[in-house]
Each structure stands twice: as structure tokens, then as C-alpha cells.
Design a protein around this motif. Structure first.
Motif, PDB file in Angstrom:
ATOM      1  N   TYR A 302       0.832  -1.212   0.000  1.00  0.00           N
ATOM      2  CA  TYR A 302       0.000   0.000   0.000  1.00  0.00           C
ATOM      3  C   TYR A 302       0.864   1.258   0.000  1.00  0.00           C
ATOM      4  N   ASP A 303       1.894   1.287   0.817  1.00  0.00           N
ATOM      5  CA  ASP A 303       2.762   2.465   0.893  1.00  0.00           C
ATOM      6  C   ASP A 303       3.476   2.720  -0.430  1.00  0.00           C
ATOM      7  N   ILE A 305       2.455   1.867  -3.462  1.00  0.00           N
ATOM      8  CA  ILE A 305       1.484   2.342  -4.451  1.00  0.00           C
ATOM      9  C   ILE A 305       1.106   3.793  -4.170  1.00  0.00           C
ATOM     10  N   ARG A 306       0.866   4.140  -2.915  1.00  0.00           N
ATOM     11  CA  ARG A 306       0.531   5.521  -2.561  1.00  0.00           C
ATOM     12  C   ARG A 306       1.666   6.465  -2.913  1.00  0.00           C
ATOM     13  N   ASP A 307       2.892   6.062  -2.626  1.00  0.00           N
ATOM     14  CA  ASP A 307       4.053   6.895  -2.952  1.00  0.00           C
ATOM     15  C   ASP A 307       4.168   7.080  -4.460  1.00  0.00           C
ATOM     16  N   PHE A 309       1.681   7.097  -6.750  1.00  0.00           N
ATOM     17  CA  PHE A 309       0.669   8.041  -7.223  1.00  0.00           C
ATOM     18  C   PHE A 309       0.993   9.475  -6.798  1.00  0.00           C
ATOM     19  N   GLU A 310       1.600   9.646  -5.629  1.00  0.00           N
ATOM     20  CA  GLU A 310       1.873  10.984  -5.119  1.00  0.00           C
ATOM     21  C   GLU A 310       3.128  11.615  -5.715  1.00  0.00           C
ATOM     22  N   TYR A 316       0.792   5.359 -13.254  1.00  0.00           N
ATOM     23  CA  TYR A 316      -0.114   4.302 -13.722  1.00  0.00           C
ATOM     24  C   TYR A 316       0.313   3.787 -15.100  1.00  0.00           C
TER      25      TYR A 316
END
Length: 336
Positions: A302-303, A305-307, A309-310, A316
Motif C-alpha cells: 500500500y505504501d 502504491i501511494r508513494d 501516485f503521489e 499508472y
């Protein structure tokens, strides 16, 4: 006359399969033309510098991959579409990435592979695919009737109990697997699948209204999500998730005679960023000196993937290209 094997109440049989209402002429024409339309679309959006022979081989693999679904729909079969779905997955792994990938690379590296090597691999893949389809479709009902047939047997209470037992055995296998000697790991992998079989059995009873209350909530809100995290947290993506969700999708078809198209598309879109960060995940998890549990591994995914996108502008799309490259690595490894 074939032998009889008693099993859980799944309506499986080789003969006597009901037929759906016939399609009208327009629908039949569109279904029959679907393979050609799909191949044409792939050639239109694929990279223009693709080797002509590789383009031809990729087109043939994709065309053959759509044919079983065409046969299934035009024949108005209502049974489980095993080969139609398998063939589409096959073309998705070995045909579609030929057109959508920017380049062919070796596994775990950015080393480019020349088109002639990929042509050799696709030729072997195409021949194997043809043999697979011939072996599946040429034997007729008289030949298949010689094999043991499934019969209804377990009552509902026993079937539900068996489902929970299988889930428990699968979960226990995961917990003790790392303590089992390597020479027994193949047997442990088989035992691990008992969990998926148990989830499918319980899912079947739930769809038919025979699993209610606390047991149904436990299945959908605890065991299926937990099993998904368990499969992904091992470092794999497509293979582990397919081992879980393909049986569940097949169970849904058996119970409802419908295919979960929307769920499949949503899952595919979610799996792309997971696949994109899989390399980073493995570098952290596989090289870590401290052991990480399922929860810690899931949080790590999760971390990452979040990193992405940010902090990454084209995260993507880059994840999509990474997914295509990893799928094409199966093709290129065929040549070795």
C-alpha cells in the motif's frame, strides 16, 4: 458406462447440457466477427515498427484465443466456459502484449531482446496453443463418457462443514509452510489449494442462500479478503490472484450462469499498480533481514502504491508498461 464419483453438489456433466435461446442473425454476425475485430484493433493500436512475422504470429495467437468463446456463445452453451476463458487468458499472456509492449526485455533487467528471438518463441507458443485446442475439442462425448462423472452427494450441512474444514487446512498450511523441508514443498503447495477449494464451496452455498448470517459475513469480510492479501503479500500478483479468483468466478458461473465482467475489469485495473511496484516490494521484502508478516507486507504494498501516485508523474502508465513487459517475459523465456 462411466464410473460414478460422489462429490459436493456442483451440477457438472458432459452430456445433457441445456442450451440457451438462439441468437438473432445480427448478434451471431457480431459474435463471429469478434476475433477479426479484436485482431484488427490490436494491429491498429500496436507499435508500427513491429516485425511483420511477429505481428502475424501475435495476430494468430489472439485470433485463436477468441475462437473458443465464439464457439461457446454461438452454440448457446450454458455450462462452465473453461476453455473459452482459458484461451482468452492464454492470448492475453502470449499474444496481446506483443502489440502493447514498447520493447521486449529479459526478466529482472532492461536488456532488450531482438525480434528474431521473440519470433522463435511465439512460433513455439502458437504450435503449442494449436495442439492444446485440438486436444480439447477433437474428443467427442462418447470418448469423454468413459471418464468418471461427478454426481450429487453431500447434504448441505455436510458440504458447509467440509468447506470450513478445507479453509482451515489451507490456512494451517500457510502458517506451517516455512517450517516444512524443501523436498516436501510441492505437497504443501497442493495442500494450500484446499483453502481455495473450501472458499469456492462456501461461496457456492452462499450464492444459493444456504450460507447466511455470521458465516456469510465471515466468508466475505474476513476469509476472502484475507486470502487475497495472503496471496499478494508473497510477492506474486497475477498467478496467486488467478489461483484464488478463477475458481470463485467459475463457482459464480455454475450457480448463476453469469460472468463477472465488471468485477474482472475492476480487478484488472487494480492489479496494474500492484504489478508496477512488485519489483520494489521484492527488493525490500526478499532482502530484509527481519521477517515480515502478512500485515506488514500488505502495508508495504500500500505504501509503495501511494508513494507512486503521489510522487511519480506517469505512475499508472509506467505500471501498465511494467505489467506488459512482465507478461512478455513469459514469451521471451519460451525461447530459452
Amino acid at each position: 458406462m462411466g464410473l460414478s464419483i460422489t462429490t459436493a453438489p456442483f451440477p457438472v456433466g458432459f452430456t445433457g447440457e441445456p442450451k440457451a435461446a438462439p441468437l438473432n442473425a445480427i448478434a451471431r454476425t457480431l459474435v463471429a466477427a469478434a476475433p477479426l475485430l479484436a485482431v484488427g484493433l490490436l494491429n491498429a493500436i500496436g507499435r508500427p515498427d513491429l516485425d511483420p512475422m511477429l505481428r502475424l504470429l501475435g495476430s494468430l495467437v489472439c485470433f485463436l484465443g477468441f475462437l473458443p468463446m465464439v464457439f461457446h456463445v454461438l452454440g448457446r452453451n450454458t455450462g462452465l466456459p473453461f476453455m473459452p476463458l482459458y484461451a482468452m487468458f492464454f492470448s492475453g499472456y502470449y499474444g496481446i502484449p506483443v502489440f502493447l509492449d514498447d520493447k521486449f526485455t529479459l526478466a529482472m533487467s532492461d536488456l532488450a531482446i531482438a525480434d528474431p528471438a521473440v519470433v522463435e518463441a511465439e512460433t513455439a507458443i502458437l504450435m503449442g496453443f494449436v495442439m492444446l485446442l485440438l486436444g480439447y475439442y477433437l474428443p467427442r462425448d462418447r470418448f469423454m463418457a468413459r471418464f468418471p462423472r461427478m454426481r450429487l452427494g453431500l447434504d448441505e450441512a455436510t458440504g458447509v462443514q467440509m468447506g470450513w474444514i478445507l479453509v482451515g487446512v489451507g490456512a494451517l498450511t500457510v502458517q506451517v509452510g516455512e517450517y516444512i523441508p524443501v523436498r516436501f514443498q510441492a505437497m504443501m503447495q497442493i495442500t494450500h489449494q484446499f483453502g481455495t477449494l473450501g472458499l469456492s464451496l462456501l461461496f457456492y452455498y452462499s450464492l444459493n442462500g444456504r450460507l447466511i448470517g455470521f458465516q456469510k459475513q465471515l466468508l466475505f469480510w474476513v476469509f476472502i479478503p484475507a486470502w487475497t492479501l495472503l496471496e499478494i503479500s508473497g510477492g506474486g500478483v497475477a498467478g496467486p490472484v488467478a489461483r484464488l479468483y478463477l475458481p470463485l468466478m467459475g463457482t459464480y458461473w455454475v450457480a448463476r450462469r453469469k460472468f463477472l465482467w465488471k468485477t474482472t475489469i475492476i480487478c484488472a485495473l487494480i492489479m496494474i499498480p500492484i504489478s508496477g511496484v512488485k519489483g520494489k516490494f521484492r527488493r525490500v521484502y526478499w532482502s530484509s533481514e527481519t521477517s515480515m508478516g502478512v500485515t506488514e507486507r500488505s502495508v508495504l504494498f500500500y505504501d509503495l502504491i501511494r508513494d507512486g501516485f503521489e510522487n511519480e508523474q506517469n505512475f499508472y502508465y509506467d505500471s501498465y508498461q511494467t505489467t506488459m513487459q512482465r507478461m512478455n517475459q513469459i514469451t521471451t523465456l519460451t525461447a530459452t
